[in-house]
Each structure stands twice: as C-alpha cells, then as structure tokens.
Design a protein around this motif. Structure first.
Motif, PDB file in Angstrom:
ATOM      1  N   LEU A  19      39.048  -4.502 -44.427  1.00 26.14           N
ATOM      2  CA  LEU A  19      39.932  -4.935 -45.505  1.00 26.14           C
ATOM      3  C   LEU A  19      41.337  -4.331 -45.491  1.00 26.14           C
ATOM      4  N   PRO A  20      41.530  -3.029 -45.250  1.00 29.88           N
ATOM      5  CA  PRO A  20      42.906  -2.522 -45.240  1.00 29.88           C
ATOM      6  C   PRO A  20      43.810  -3.263 -44.263  1.00 29.88           C
ATOM      7  N   TYR A  21      43.268  -3.640 -43.121  1.00 31.17           N
ATOM      8  CA  TYR A  21      44.055  -4.326 -42.102  1.00 31.17           C
ATOM      9  C   TYR A  21      44.192  -5.817 -42.422  1.00 31.17           C
ATOM     10  N   LEU A  22      43.178  -6.390 -43.050  1.00 33.40           N
ATOM     11  CA  LEU A  22      43.256  -7.786 -43.446  1.00 33.40           C
ATOM     12  C   LEU A  22      44.264  -7.983 -44.575  1.00 33.40           C
ATOM     13  N   PHE A  23      44.390  -6.991 -45.456  1.00 35.05           N
ATOM     14  CA  PHE A  23      45.410  -7.077 -46.502  1.00 35.05           C
ATOM     15  C   PHE A  23      46.807  -7.163 -45.883  1.00 35.05           C
ATOM     16  N   VAL A  24      46.993  -6.519 -44.760  1.00 33.58           N
ATOM     17  CA  VAL A  24      48.281  -6.605 -44.065  1.00 33.58           C
ATOM     18  C   VAL A  24      48.628  -8.062 -43.767  1.00 33.58           C
ATOM     19  N   CYS A  25      47.653  -8.820 -43.264  1.00 35.66           N
ATOM     20  CA  CYS A  25      47.889 -10.226 -42.917  1.00 35.66           C
ATOM     21  C   CYS A  25      48.364 -11.023 -44.127  1.00 35.66           C
ATOM     22  N   ALA A  26      47.741 -10.771 -45.275  1.00 41.47           N
ATOM     23  CA  ALA A  26      48.095 -11.512 -46.483  1.00 41.47           C
ATOM     24  C   ALA A  26      49.494 -11.170 -46.948  1.00 41.47           C
ATOM     25  N   PHE A  27      49.837  -9.889 -46.986  1.00 41.51           N
ATOM     26  CA  PHE A  27      51.115  -9.484 -47.570  1.00 41.51           C
ATOM     27  C   PHE A  27      52.299  -9.727 -46.646  1.00 41.51           C
ATOM     28  N   ILE A  58      51.287 -18.745 -61.231  1.00 41.78           N
ATOM     29  CA  ILE A  58      50.684 -19.595 -62.253  1.00 41.78           C
ATOM     30  C   ILE A  58      50.325 -20.950 -61.666  1.00 41.78           C
ATOM     31  N   ALA A  59      51.196 -21.450 -60.791  1.00 39.96           N
ATOM     32  CA  ALA A  59      51.012 -22.816 -60.295  1.00 39.96           C
ATOM     33  C   ALA A  59      51.012 -22.938 -58.780  1.00 39.96           C
ATOM     34  N   ASN A  60      51.048 -21.814 -58.012  1.00 39.29           N
ATOM     35  CA  ASN A  60      51.115 -21.820 -56.553  1.00 39.29           C
ATOM     36  C   ASN A  60      52.536 -22.137 -56.098  1.00 39.29           C
ATOM     37  N   ASN A  61      52.977 -21.455 -55.030  1.00 37.07           N
ATOM     38  CA  ASN A  61      54.379 -21.593 -54.654  1.00 37.07           C
ATOM     39  C   ASN A  61      54.718 -22.911 -53.990  1.00 37.07           C
ATOM     40  N   LEU A  62      53.723 -23.690 -53.556  1.00 35.08           N
ATOM     41  CA  LEU A  62      54.041 -24.997 -52.971  1.00 35.08           C
ATOM     42  C   LEU A  62      54.596 -25.944 -54.028  1.00 35.08           C
ATOM     43  N   PRO A  63      53.907 -26.184 -55.157  1.00 32.08           N
ATOM     44  CA  PRO A  63      54.515 -27.027 -56.185  1.00 32.08           C
ATOM     45  C   PRO A  63      55.758 -26.394 -56.805  1.00 32.08           C
ATOM     46  N   PRO A  90      54.595 -14.853 -54.393  1.00 35.90           N
ATOM     47  CA  PRO A  90      53.144 -15.069 -54.268  1.00 35.90           C
ATOM     48  C   PRO A  90      52.338 -13.850 -53.854  1.00 35.90           C
ATOM     49  N   ASN A  91      52.995 -12.783 -53.408  1.00 34.65           N
ATOM     50  CA  ASN A  91      52.231 -11.588 -53.040  1.00 34.65           C
ATOM     51  C   ASN A  91      51.586 -10.914 -54.247  1.00 34.65           C
ATOM     52  N   LEU A  92      51.911 -11.381 -55.439  1.00 31.88           N
ATOM     53  CA  LEU A  92      51.309 -10.786 -56.628  1.00 31.88           C
ATOM     54  C   LEU A  92      49.830 -11.137 -56.748  1.00 31.88           C
ATOM     55  N   SER A  93      49.475 -12.407 -56.460  1.00 32.37           N
ATOM     56  CA  SER A  93      48.091 -12.840 -56.674  1.00 32.37           C
ATOM     57  C   SER A  93      47.565 -13.617 -55.482  1.00 32.37           C
ATOM     58  N   VAL A  94      46.260 -13.725 -55.411  1.00 39.27           N
ATOM     59  CA  VAL A  94      45.625 -14.321 -54.243  1.00 39.27           C
ATOM     60  C   VAL A  94      45.827 -15.828 -54.172  1.00 39.27           C
ATOM     61  N   THR A  95      46.204 -16.475 -55.266  1.00 36.22           N
ATOM     62  CA  THR A  95      46.437 -17.917 -55.251  1.00 36.22           C
ATOM     63  C   THR A  95      47.915 -18.252 -55.372  1.00 36.22           C
ATOM     64  N   GLY A  96      48.800 -17.264 -55.146  1.00 35.70           N
ATOM     65  CA  GLY A  96      50.229 -17.496 -55.294  1.00 35.70           C
ATOM     66  C   GLY A  96      50.821 -18.407 -54.242  1.00 35.70           C
ATOM     67  N   SER A  97      50.254 -18.402 -53.040  1.00 35.75           N
ATOM     68  CA  SER A  97      50.804 -19.240 -51.976  1.00 35.75           C
ATOM     69  C   SER A  97      49.685 -19.899 -51.187  1.00 35.75           C
ATOM     70  N   LEU A  98      50.042 -20.966 -50.504  1.00 33.11           N
ATOM     71  CA  LEU A  98      49.072 -21.644 -49.644  1.00 33.11           C
ATOM     72  C   LEU A  98      48.628 -20.714 -48.519  1.00 33.11           C
ATOM     73  N   THR A 157      48.193 -17.497 -48.626  1.00 34.81           N
ATOM     74  CA  THR A 157      47.177 -16.554 -49.098  1.00 34.81           C
ATOM     75  C   THR A 157      45.849 -17.255 -49.331  1.00 34.81           C
ATOM     76  N   ILE A 158      45.885 -18.508 -49.789  1.00 36.87           N
ATOM     77  CA  ILE A 158      44.650 -19.279 -49.938  1.00 36.87           C
ATOM     78  C   ILE A 158      44.003 -19.495 -48.571  1.00 36.87           C
ATOM     79  N   LEU A 159      44.814 -19.803 -47.561  1.00 32.81           N
ATOM     80  CA  LEU A 159      44.290 -19.958 -46.204  1.00 32.81           C
ATOM     81  C   LEU A 159      43.707 -18.642 -45.689  1.00 32.81           C
ATOM     82  N   TRP A 160      44.337 -17.538 -46.062  1.00 28.80           N
ATOM     83  CA  TRP A 160      43.812 -16.212 -45.712  1.00 28.80           C
ATOM     84  C   TRP A 160      42.440 -16.001 -46.345  1.00 28.80           C
ATOM     85  N   LEU A 161      42.299 -16.410 -47.605  1.00 31.74           N
ATOM     86  CA  LEU A 161      41.001 -16.316 -48.284  1.00 31.74           C
ATOM     87  C   LEU A 161      39.947 -17.143 -47.563  1.00 31.74           C
ATOM     88  N   VAL A 162      40.333 -18.357 -47.156  1.00 33.74           N
ATOM     89  CA  VAL A 162      39.394 -19.228 -46.436  1.00 33.74           C
ATOM     90  C   VAL A 162      38.939 -18.565 -45.142  1.00 33.74           C
TER      91      VAL A 162
END
Length: 418
Positions: free
Chosen positions: A139-147, A333-338, A368-376, A378-383
């Motif tokens: 996880l510490p290294y995977l968080f790097v990918c997201a941020f 609140i609404a994801n950075n794509l919209p 979007p680095n604030l929350s896990v659903t802030g950007s597409l 980060t959502i792809l990272w979750l997937v």
C-alpha cells in the motif's frame, strides 16, 4: 425548465454522484452513474438527443481508455511488469525509502508522457508486482501511483485528458504551456512527495524488503513487443499533442496494433485479454458526460459563468484563488471529468484572465488527490487494486488526501497566480 424539474434534476445528479463515491451495496461505480443518466432521460429532464450528444462527446475518452487498458493487460500477461518489478527491487538495494522514491520518479515519467490514466492503469500493476517480489507491504507504494498521477498531470498538455477538455480550442502552444505550468508543476510534485513521504514514514521505517530478486534472464518476445508498443504510444501522444490532435484514436490504434502483433506472434486467442479489461469504466464515463449535459440544460453552467465574471471584475487575483479552490473541492463532489467539462464550457464562454484559467486547470487536475473518487485516474487505480484483492476505503484515502492535497494545491496555485 420549471423550478421543480430543476430541483429534481439536481437531486438525481447528486444522488448518482454519491452512489459513485460511496458504492452502496458494493455495486460498481458505473451502475450509479448509468442509473443517474437513465433517470434523467426517463423522467423527461433531459431529451434523449441531448443525452446521446453528451455520450458522443466522450468518444475520444473511451478510445483513449480502451487503448490504455488493452496495452496494460498485455504488459501483465507477457511478464513485462514482473520483469520491471525485479529491476526496481534490484535498484532499491534493500531500502524501502529508495524504492518509494524510485516508484515516485517512475510515476512522474509515466504521467508526463503517457497521462495520469496510464499511471493508474499501467504503473499500478507493475508496482504491485515489485512489492510482491520484494516481500513488501504494497500500500505505501501503491499510494504513490494514485497521488503522483494527479500531482504531475499538468506538466504537459497530454499529461491529463482533462487538460484538453478545459482549454479546448484555446490550448496554448507547448512553449507557452511550459511557461505557464512548469513552476506550478514543480511545486505540486515536490510538495506532494514531501507530505506523502511523511504520511508513510512509519510504514517505511518498519518495512523490510529483499535486496535482490531473481531477474528474468531475458524478456519474452511478447514482452519486448509490448514495451515497444508502450514507447511508441508515448511518442505518438507527444506528437499528437504538438499537432493539437485528439489523443483517443492514436492511443486506441497503438494499443490495437500492439495487441495484434503480440497475440499473432504467440498464436494466442484475443478473448482472454478482452475479458480481463475493466469495461465498466466506459459506461461510468458515459454516465458522467450525460449528467454534465443535464447541468447545461438546467442553466448551471450559465450561472457559474456569470458568477465568475463578477469575481474577475472585482479582483482577478482573488477570482483565480477562489476558482482554483472551488474547482478542487468540486472535483471530489462530482469527479474531475464532469467538473473539467463544466470548467471548459465556462472558459470558452468568457474571456478570462490567464491566471484564472491556470488556477481552474490546477484545481481540476490536482484537487482530486483529496478523495478516492476525485478523478477518473484514481477510480482506475481502485479498479487495478481490486483486481489484486486490495481494498482501499473512501475514508482511508481521505485521511491521507486531507494531509497531502491542501499544501500541494496552495503551493501550485501560488506559483501560477503570483
């Protein structure tokens, strides 16, 4: 549109985005985005033609994501990630801190030349493979990918598809872009690393990783072809950006050609590769595009444009700070794509000062680095994490994001505005 219909449309959009964030009943994000889009149409709040037009606006994004996911799946199947992971562990020489820095540096490179979505799709599995090879907690290294996917996403126009959405036909030339965003990018990257490193200090200090692993004697022909395909994709994307072309079709073609060559060489069926791609991302993005069309129809974009115009007339500098901060919050609140689509519509409607547009883009990219659903991304990272049976909750990510994002955002905005 009558007031009661406007209220109903807002309610549907808010609930749909809440579903994407919270994932009630464990259902995928795409289900909630699609449900919101369908409800808007079925209740007569958005004409079918407008919904289809909104979906059509996302074609370039769909092609881009498909090409990226295809080449990432090939890299994983052909052992490219395992090979690179072994090299990363070798260079870390038994130091978790060095491995952390190495992952961050590679994340910068991948984000800059291939986009933040590529970092989420391509780099995350490679980092997971590296930590597995080193016997490290991932996880510490995977968080790097997201941020880093968001922190380095405005170094170049191609570093984030949202950049093209915000600027549209008014995209600066590459030299102008670098003058405008080099210092903010450096501030974002450096501050994000410093704070993220602090948040993971204890975990890294307690970590023990292998100093050597068995490096594969040679990469397979399929792995080499996939690596060549990734390199070609980077070159094509930079060229397309310089020529002010859309990125989706070139990315899709690179992914398709690479897949065809690799599968033909090894005489494999394409179906195992196709089945493992996370296709649910496409309807998720389509649903978000439809909801933006609904915002246009109920007049929300016009209201935002008028409010921003008033702020600029009072104080351009104050308007830039407010725009960057508000946009950053809105991403989560609404994801950075919209939000990026809305920002692009507003920027196209008004002759805004450069510092305001710069702050708007930094808010869209870094917020979007604030929350896990802030950007597409980060959502792809979750997937990608879920494919490895790793679950990161909304609240766990938020605890780190709340520490990392504010100082990085303030530093980047200060560098852009002053």
């Amino acid at each position: 549109m009558p007031p009661h219909e406007i209220i109903l449309a807002w309610s549907i959009i808010i609930l749909a985005n809440a579903g994407v964030i919270i994932r009630p009943f464990g259902l995928p994000e795409a289900i909630w985005a699609v449900a919101g889009a369908v409800a808007l149409v079925l209740l007569g709040l958005l004409p079918t033609a407008d919904a289809l037009a909104g979906m059509h606006k996302g074609v370039d994004v769909y092609l881009f994501l498909t090409g990226m996911m295809l080449i990432a799946e090939l890299a994983q199947r052909e052992g490219l990630f395992d090979y690179l992971a072994a090299l990363a562990v070798e260079h870390a020489r038994g130091s978790p801190q060095r491995l952390f820095l190495l992952v961050y540096a590679v994340g910068i490179l991948v984000t800059v030349v291939l986009s933040n979505d590529a970092t989420a799709i391509v780099l995350t599995p490679a980092v997971y493979a590296a930590t597995r090879a080193a016997g490290a907690a991932p996880l510490p290294y995977l968080f790097v990918c997201a941020f880093i996917a968001n922190a380095a996403s405005f170094v170049l126009p191609i570093s984030n598809p949202a950049n093209l959405v915000v600027f549209g036909e008014h995209m600066p030339h590459l030299a102008g872009w670098l003058r405008q965003f080099t210092l903010p990018s450096i501030a974002s990257i450096v501050v994000t690393y410093a704070v993220l490193r602090l948040t993971q200090r204890r975990a890294l200090n307690e970590e023990r990783i292998a100093s050597r692993v068995l490096v594969p004697p040679a990469l397979s022909h399929g792995g080499k072809l996939t690596a060549i395909g990734i390199g070609a994709m980077a070159i094509v994307l930079i060229a397309a950006s310089a020529l002010d072309l859309q990125l989706g079709l070139p990315t899709f073609i690179c992914g398709l050609v690479t897949a065809a060559a690799v599968l033909a060489l090894s005489r494999q069926s394409p179906w195992p590769v196709v089945k493992r791609i996370s296709w649910s991302v496409i309807p998720l993005v389509a649903g978000l595009f439809v909801m933006v069309e609904a915002l246009v129809r109920i007049g929300a974009i016009g209201q935002v444009s008028a409010a921003l115009h008033d702020m600029v007339s009072q104080s351009p500098t104050g308007a830039a700070w407010s725009t960057g901060l508000i946009t950053a919050v809105a991403d989560n609140i609404a994801n950075n794509l919209p939000v990026g689509l809305v920002a692009g519509s507003v920027a196209a409607a008004d002759h805004l000062p450069q510092q305001v547009i710069s702050a708007m883009l930094i808010g869209v990219d870094l917020g979007p680095n604030l929350s896990v659903t802030g950007s597409l991304a980060t959502i792809l990272w979750l997937v990608a994490l879920r494919r490895e049976k790793i679950d990161v909750s909304f609240w766990r990510f938020l605890r780190i994001g709340a520490l990392v994002t504010p100082p990085a955002l303030l530093a980047a905005l200060a560098a852009a505005i002053w």
